[in-house]
Design a protein around this motif. Structure first.
Motif, PDB file in Angstrom:
ATOM      1  N   ALA A 126       0.776  -1.132  -0.048  1.00  0.00           N
ATOM      2  CA  ALA A 126       0.085  -0.011   0.117  1.00  0.00           C
ATOM      3  C   ALA A 126       0.728   1.242  -0.055  1.00  0.00           C
ATOM      4  N   PHE A 127       2.224   1.048   0.355  1.00  0.00           N
ATOM      5  CA  PHE A 127       2.814   2.384   0.592  1.00  0.00           C
ATOM      6  C   PHE A 127       4.111   2.387  -0.593  1.00  0.00           C
ATOM      7  N   ALA A 246      -4.318  -2.579  -4.678  1.00  0.00           N
ATOM      8  CA  ALA A 246      -5.593  -1.785  -5.028  1.00  0.00           C
ATOM      9  C   ALA A 246      -6.257  -1.916  -3.472  1.00  0.00           C
ATOM     10  N   VAL A 247      -6.367  -3.051  -2.789  1.00  0.00           N
ATOM     11  CA  VAL A 247      -7.069  -3.175  -1.589  1.00  0.00           C
ATOM     12  C   VAL A 247      -6.323  -2.604  -0.335  1.00  0.00           C
ATOM     13  N   GLY A 248      -5.008  -2.591  -0.483  1.00  0.00           N
ATOM     14  CA  GLY A 248      -4.146  -1.996   0.452  1.00  0.00           C
ATOM     15  C   GLY A 248      -4.251  -0.466   0.602  1.00  0.00           C
ATOM     16  N   ILE A 249      -4.391   0.063  -0.851  1.00  0.00           N
ATOM     17  CA  ILE A 249      -4.410   1.522  -0.922  1.00  0.00           C
ATOM     18  C   ILE A 249      -5.823   2.000  -0.495  1.00  0.00           C
ATOM     19  N   ALA A 250      -6.963   1.040  -0.730  1.00  0.00           N
ATOM     20  CA  ALA A 250      -8.234   1.578  -0.221  1.00  0.00           C
ATOM     21  C   ALA A 250      -8.259   1.291   1.154  1.00  0.00           C
ATOM     22  N   ILE A 251      -7.718   0.417   1.921  1.00  0.00           N
ATOM     23  CA  ILE A 251      -7.716   0.697   3.332  1.00  0.00           C
ATOM     24  C   ILE A 251      -7.129   1.809   3.827  1.00  0.00           C
TER      25      ILE A 251
END
Length: 371
Positions: A126-127, A246-251
């Protein structure tokens, strides 16, 4: 080089604050602060020529999470192995169908360590870009090899030490030259990247190739050719990582106050992630059950990492803002990690041969089948 350094060194060394001295009537904390600033400037001067660009804060966060993931996952193998050894001494071994290890607290500690490692790895995507996070997975092999040497009495060959050093050098090279993470303000932006023609073509090719491997080649060659199972895992794994990002960025955005779970794109990526993970695990288990782990692990690492980096380059355009020298340096770092990984796994076979010189005919046939 001397012409570059001398004027700057002279400027820094001649500053009174570079050499800390305490005088009466002078604020000691203020003097110390100026001294530390001068030393910081000196350190930056020394190391700045070796850095192509500053590492972004998001890349640092991703790096820390990826390193934590490697430590947790690498140590989990050793902790679970100790638990399995204790369970096998008092009951039926897991390899013989026993489940006595479920009563061993040490095995559960190892399981928790692995879960924490996977969570940290999930968060790292996500980072930071995949080209930074994915190759660092090789560090878990180093952690596992070093801990096995001390706690399981599995002797590390001298070439294993060289392999560890190569992985560290390659990882450092990639970290210092990795591209910055693309700034994303909404999961809809990720959806836009995923629906661009370039990535749609890549995803379509992956789906078609995986379908051909599953329905045509697996029944014929699955049990004799390693590349079938590992190819399916690696191809699907590259799409899995894109869904993880995608899911990590959304979280991450949701925790920062911008709820992304009101968009159907977030749930679509989540469903794809679950489906791809189950499919990937199914064929990875088939590969591990059919072939030697020492053969599966390096081949899977190479194929999975290469395809994941390719997918990330196509989808997030990681290399668009980088020079040819930076890209070449990253590729060299990646190849260095691959060499270190293969060397580490091959030295396991050397240690086994040294400890067990007698090789049966079945073992010989098994090795011929794998290769």
């Amino acid at each position: 080089m001397f012409v570059y350094y001398f004027p700057l060194l002279k400027k820094i060394f001649l500053q009174p604050t570079f050499w800390p001295r305490h005088r009466k009537g002078q604020n000691q904390s203020s003097n110390l602060s100026r001294t530390l600033t001068s030393w910081t400037e000196f350190c930056y001067l020394i190391f700045s020529p070796f850095l192509m660009e500053e590492i972004s804060s998001d890349n640092i966060h991703g790096l820390i999470l990826a390193l934590a993931s490697s430590i947790f996952i690498g140590s989990s193998f050793i902790i679970k192995k100790k638990g399995l050894m204790k369970a096998g001494a008092s009951g039926t071994r897991a390899g013989s169908g026993g489940h006595s290890y479920l009563k061993q607290p040490m095995w559960w500690v190892g399981m928790i360590s692995m879960i924490l490692g996977e969570i940290a790895n999930f968060a790292a995507y996500a980072f930071a870009p995949a080209i930074l996070v994915t190759p660092l997975g090789a560090l878990s092999i180093i952690v596992s090899a070093v801990l096995a040497h001390y706690f399981l009495d599995e002797r590390m060959h001298i070439f294993g030490v060289v392999g560890c050093a190569l992985c560290l050098v390659g990882s450092t090279t990639i970290v210092l030259h990795a591209p910055h993470e693309t700034l994303i303000s909404s999961v809809k932006q990720v959806w836009y990247f995923a629906t661009e023609p370039g990535f749609l073509v890549y995803a379509s090719i992956v789906v078609v190739v995986v379908g051909i491997l599953i329905y045509h080649y697996e029944p014929l060659y699955g049990h004799t050719h390693l590349v079938i199972y590992v190819g399916i895992c690696s191809l699907m794994g590259s799409l899995t990582v894109m869904c993880v990002k995608a899911v990590g960025i959304a979280i991450k955005l949701s925790f920062s106050g911008h709820n992304q779970f009101i968009y159907f794109e977030t749930w679509f990526f989540t469903l794809l992630l679950l489906a791809f993970c189950l499919m990937q695990l199914n064929y990875l288990n088939k590969a591990l059950d059919t072939f030697n782990t020492n053969v599966v692990s390096p081949v899977y690492y190479v194929m999975f990492t290469t395809l994941t980096i390719l997918a990330s380059i196509i989808m997030f355009k990681d290399w668009d803002n980088q020079s040819g020298a930076q890209i070449a340096t990253e590729l060299c770092g990646f190849v260095t990690i691959l060499c270190g990984t293969f060397l580490l796994h091959k030295t396991k076979d050397m240690a086994m041969v040294g400890s067990h010189p007698q090789v049966t005919t079945a073992d010989t046939n098994s090795r011929q089948l794998e290769l």
